[in-house]
Design an enzyme around this catalytic site. Structure first.
Site, PDB file in Angstrom:
ATOM      1  N   ASP A   1      60.091  43.466  37.925  1.00  0.00           N
ATOM      2  CA  ASP A   1      60.843  43.644  39.178  1.00  0.00           C
ATOM      3  C   ASP A   1      61.528  42.347  39.583  1.00  0.00           C
ATOM      4  O   ASP A   1      61.267  41.291  39.002  1.00  0.00           O
ATOM      5  CB  ASP A   1      59.879  44.123  40.285  1.00  0.00           C
ATOM      6  CG  ASP A   1      58.675  43.210  40.442  1.00  0.00           C
ATOM      7  OD1 ASP A   1      58.176  42.699  39.434  1.00  0.00           O
ATOM      8  OD2 ASP A   1      58.232  42.991  41.590  1.00  0.00           O
TER       9      ASP A   1
ATOM     10  N   CYS B   1      25.248  28.917  45.693  1.00  0.00           N
ATOM     11  CA  CYS B   1      24.860  28.227  46.924  1.00  0.00           C
ATOM     12  C   CYS B   1      23.356  28.277  47.172  1.00  0.00           C
ATOM     13  O   CYS B   1      22.818  27.402  47.845  1.00  0.00           O
ATOM     14  CB  CYS B   1      25.618  28.814  48.108  1.00  0.00           C
ATOM     15  SG  CYS B   1      27.393  28.585  47.947  1.00  0.00           S
TER      16      CYS B   1
ATOM     17  N   CYS C   1      25.045  33.203  47.803  1.00  0.00           N
ATOM     18  CA  CYS C   1      25.352  33.504  46.401  1.00  0.00           C
ATOM     19  C   CYS C   1      24.460  32.688  45.478  1.00  0.00           C
ATOM     20  O   CYS C   1      23.785  31.752  45.893  1.00  0.00           O
ATOM     21  CB  CYS C   1      26.834  33.305  46.117  1.00  0.00           C
ATOM     22  SG  CYS C   1      27.312  31.618  45.709  1.00  0.00           S
TER      23      CYS C   1
ATOM     24  N   ASP D   1      50.628  41.749  34.455  1.00  0.00           N
ATOM     25  CA  ASP D   1      51.851  41.533  35.228  1.00  0.00           C
ATOM     26  C   ASP D   1      52.957  41.211  34.226  1.00  0.00           C
ATOM     27  O   ASP D   1      52.705  40.969  33.047  1.00  0.00           O
ATOM     28  CB  ASP D   1      51.643  40.421  36.274  1.00  0.00           C
ATOM     29  CG  ASP D   1      52.674  40.516  37.407  1.00  0.00           C
ATOM     30  OD1 ASP D   1      53.634  41.309  37.292  1.00  0.00           O
ATOM     31  OD2 ASP D   1      52.526  39.784  38.414  1.00  0.00           O
TER      32      ASP D   1
ATOM     33  N   CYS E   1      25.741  30.224  52.498  1.00  0.00           N
ATOM     34  CA  CYS E   1      26.125  31.363  51.659  1.00  0.00           C
ATOM     35  C   CYS E   1      24.914  31.717  50.802  1.00  0.00           C
ATOM     36  O   CYS E   1      24.137  30.845  50.434  1.00  0.00           O
ATOM     37  CB  CYS E   1      27.311  30.948  50.789  1.00  0.00           C
ATOM     38  SG  CYS E   1      27.694  32.081  49.453  1.00  0.00           S
TER      39      CYS E   1
HETATM   40  N1  GUN Z   1      52.863  38.574  41.684  1.00  0.00           N
HETATM   41  C1  GUN Z   1      52.921  38.186  42.964  1.00  0.00           C
HETATM   42  N2  GUN Z   1      53.957  38.791  43.594  1.00  0.00           N
HETATM   43  C2  GUN Z   1      54.560  39.571  42.693  1.00  0.00           C
HETATM   44  C3  GUN Z   1      55.686  40.459  42.759  1.00  0.00           C
HETATM   45  O1  GUN Z   1      56.330  40.628  43.781  1.00  0.00           O
HETATM   46  N3  GUN Z   1      56.001  41.123  41.587  1.00  0.00           N
HETATM   47  C4  GUN Z   1      55.272  40.955  40.439  1.00  0.00           C
HETATM   48  N4  GUN Z   1      55.618  41.645  39.354  1.00  0.00           N
HETATM   49  N5  GUN Z   1      54.230  40.131  40.368  1.00  0.00           N
HETATM   50  C5  GUN Z   1      53.871  39.444  41.482  1.00  0.00           C
HETATM   51 ZN    ZN Z   2      28.220  30.678  47.670  1.00  0.00          ZN
END
Ligand code: GUN
Ligand code: ZN
Length: 648
Positions: free
Chosen positions: A123, A278, A275, A88, A273
């Site tokens: 963004d 658990c 897993c 990101d 659960c």
């Molecule tokens: N992580 C959570 N929401 C967003 C978003 O709207 N844009 C970006 N780039 N990362 C995010």
């Molecule tokens: Zn579990």
């Protein structure tokens, strides 16, 4: 590159190919914070089946130590994972902490340099409370930045976030404009606050508004979605990827995720659960464990990936609606989200398969508005041509197929009158000629559906009446005396099988298809076991086969020829280029990338006619995709060919 492998409506199983391996979607990319690794990516891959991860390039760039390692040895070395990594851009940090000193192209360049497989545009994040003008201005800037980023992405795949806040028209605009740019993944952004505040109807409207106008050949990522209780609904809307740090954050707070909600470990008497965590700890042992945070994180990941496997199985079986309805009943706000799907019926219907292998299970009031049945009602309204009759008789709902259950009273009634029969099915009144067709016979509904549905049924009945579906007065069946006062039978007994062929053909291929296909000397071949229609022959040619499973027709080449003559192009057609045509004539499948155009009305599993650009018949087959998908995807099977047709 993204390839479609299996689907159920908008939900899909796909393969996304990256430089570090393939990702099978739908999937979750757990967020790894290189400063604070609770569970290592290697352990996630081994223990819970994680395929790909996401991390934040901004956090790496900001830290001298992390940045130096990433620049010198690469991102994969830094986090210790050799599979696909998405990064990101720092948008969320910029949004939460105010202006950060990053330029959009710098962060793209950085993601490229450290070797990210999928980088993300910087963004501008819109909040659900932001006003129209602000969201619009920010969106314009996001689109400009995406354009610049796409031009500079090099070999890195690029995620272009779809913003637009709570405004469907801005989400649509974003989707249209972003689809023109060279992105590889489209995340729906700005939705974290909607999920935190449980505004699921806003989320559904925002996501579907975007989805409607996004390039269908690209995977859709739902930014920040990490709770397994949302995955079924999100997948149903066509989301392919999720990412979240919730598994770790919840674990630090002592919270356990389940597919139906969240619980505090402190309040757990039992661990319901299976897993690894658990099944090897009691709740007390877990509470007292020195590695509690890690164990809870592993549990949360396990539940998330297990839910994704359930979803993939449901897509494969065609049972995702049932699963989503069940999941959405675990919280009223999710139920709001599910109910909002009904605002997008037309879009959903365009992707809804013609039929499914398994029966339709009515699991909730919302089942009444599933696209399978909204389309059934619509097609009967638009395509079904009722025969002449002196009375329209409404039989009660009963064991299906109705025509078998009521065979005797119907035969008796037809001897003495020109009555025509309907069944009072839960979804809508069903002409008996259609009673073996999916989902009518292939559905299981409750015996006591509830008052609210009875109201809905009455509305549908009125709609059918207003549309002229009952050419003579409707009578509720009450034994043979229902026919009292009717004029005696006027001609020979109607051929119910022939009526069925005409009615199903009209519903399946369009109004007029029945008459076009039955134009000639007709012979129906019935099954010697069940007496049901097997084949339809016209003038000695086999034109249709009726499938026992879903009651629809498989088209034969001779039938295809008749439909080509009856309907102008592009109706029912997939038009392929010359390269493809040659292969399709030999019976080989139609692949995306070779398609010139197709009927915009085609739905998945439709019988289609493959023609060349001169509208000459090349093959007959079953569509796997809509027209938009056929034209957008560059790989994958568009039509499974059943019969190739040689040159005339
Ligand atoms: N992580 C959570 N929401 C967003 C978003 O709207 N844009 C970006 N780039 N990362 C995010
Ligand atoms: Zn579990």
């Amino acid at each position: 590159m993204f390839e479609l492998k299996d689907r159920d409506g908008l939900a899909r199983i796909g393969i996304l190919r990256t430089a570090h391996g393939d990702i099978e979607t739908p999937t979750l990319l757990p967020v790894i914070n290189p400063n604070q690794i609770t569970v290592s990516p290697a352990e996630m891959r081994e223990k819970v089946g994680m395929q790909a991860m996401i991390t934040n390039s901004y956090i790496i760039r900001k830290s001298d130590n992390l940045r130096d390692i990433a620049l010198e040895k690469g991102l994969h070395h830094l986090v210790g994972f050799d599979g696909p990594i998405m990064t990101d851009s720092g948008t969320f940090q910029a949004h939460v902490y105010g202006k950060i000193e990053l330029k959009p192209l710098e962060i793209i360049e950085f993601q490229k340099t450290i070797g990210s497989d999928i980088g993300t545009v910087l963004d501008l994040f819109s909040e659900p409370d932001d006003g129209y003008e602000k969201v619009q201005n920010d969106l314009t800037e996001t689109i400009t930045r995406t354009k610049m980023s796409a031009e500079n992405k090099g070999n890195m795949m690029l995620a272009g976030p779809i913003q637009g806040g709570r405004f469907p028209e801005l989400r649509e605009h974003a989707a249209r404009e972003m689809s023109k740019l060279d992105c590889d993944v489209f995340p729906v952004g700005g939705v974290v606050p909607m999920m935190e505040r449980q505004m699921y109807s806003t989320l559904v409207n925002a996501t579907l508004s975007a989805k409607k106008f996004l390039d269908p050949s690209k995977p859709v990522h739902l930014f920040g979605a990490g709770h397994p209780m949302l995955f079924a609904l999100a997948t149903l809307m066509g989301c392919d990827m999720f990412d979240s740090s919730a598994y770790a954050k919840f674990a630090r707070e002592g919270r356990m995720m389940f597919s139906d909600g969240t619980r505090f470990l402190a309040e757990m008497r039992e661990l319901p659960c299976h897993c690894q965590v658990c099944s090897t700890h009691t709740a007390d042992e877990l509470r007292n464990s020195p590695s509690k945070d890690k164990l809870l994180a592993l549990h949360n990941l396990h539940v998330s990936f297990s839910e994704l496997r359930s979803i993939k199985q449901a897509i494969h079986e065609g049972r995702l609606w049932e699963l989503a309805e069940t999941r959405c009943r675990s919280h009223p706000t999710l139920l709001d989200g599910l109910r909002c799907m009904a605002n997008h019926t037309e879009f959903l219907e365009r992707h809804e398969p013609l039929s499914r292998t398994l029966a339709y299970l009515y699991t909730s009031r919302e089942s009444y508005h599933r696209p399978t049945v909204t389309r059934l009602r619509k097609r009967i309204l638009e395509r079904y041509e009722p025969p002449n009759s002196s009375a329209e008789i409404l039989l009660p709902d009963a064991t299906k197929p109705y025509s078998r259950t009521f065979a005797e009273p119907i035969a008796n009634a037809l001897k003495i009158s020109d009555a025509h029969f309907w069944a009072d099915a839960l979804f809508c009144p069903v002409p008996l000629e259609l009673d073996e067709m999916y989902p009518i016979s292939q559905s299981v509904v409750p015996e006591f559906p509830g008052q609210d549905i009875i109201g809905e049924k009455e509305k549908v009945l009125a709609q059918f009446r207003d549309a002229g579906k009952f050419p003579s007065p409707l009578r509720i069946w009450n034994g043979i005396e229902t026919l009292e006062g009717l004029p005696p039978r006027s001609g020979s007994l109607p051929d119910m099988n022939l009526m069925r062929v005409k009615a199903v053909a009209d519903i399946q291929f369009g109004k007029g298809a029945g008459n076009a296909l039955l134009d000639g000397k007709v012979k129906l071949v019935l099954s010697s076991n069940t007496d049901r229609i097997r084949n339809v022959q016209v003038n000695g040619n086999h034109v249709l086969s009726m499938r026992a499973g879903d009651g629809f027709f498989s088209l034969k080449p001779a039938g295809g020829r008749m439909l080509l003559k009856a309907f102008p192009s592009p109706k029912l057609r997939v038009i392929v280029n010359a390269d493809s045509a040659e292969f399709n004539r030999l019976g080989r499948n139609v692949f995306c990338g070779f398609i010139v155009d197709a009927d915009p009305g085609i739905i998945p599993r439709d019988e289609v006619i493959i023609v060349n650009e001169s509208d000459e018949l090349c093959a007959i087959g079953q569509a796997m995709m809509t027209r938009e998908e056929m034209l957008a995807f560059r790989r994958g099977i568009a039509v499974k060919v059943r019969d190739g047709v040689g040159n005339d």
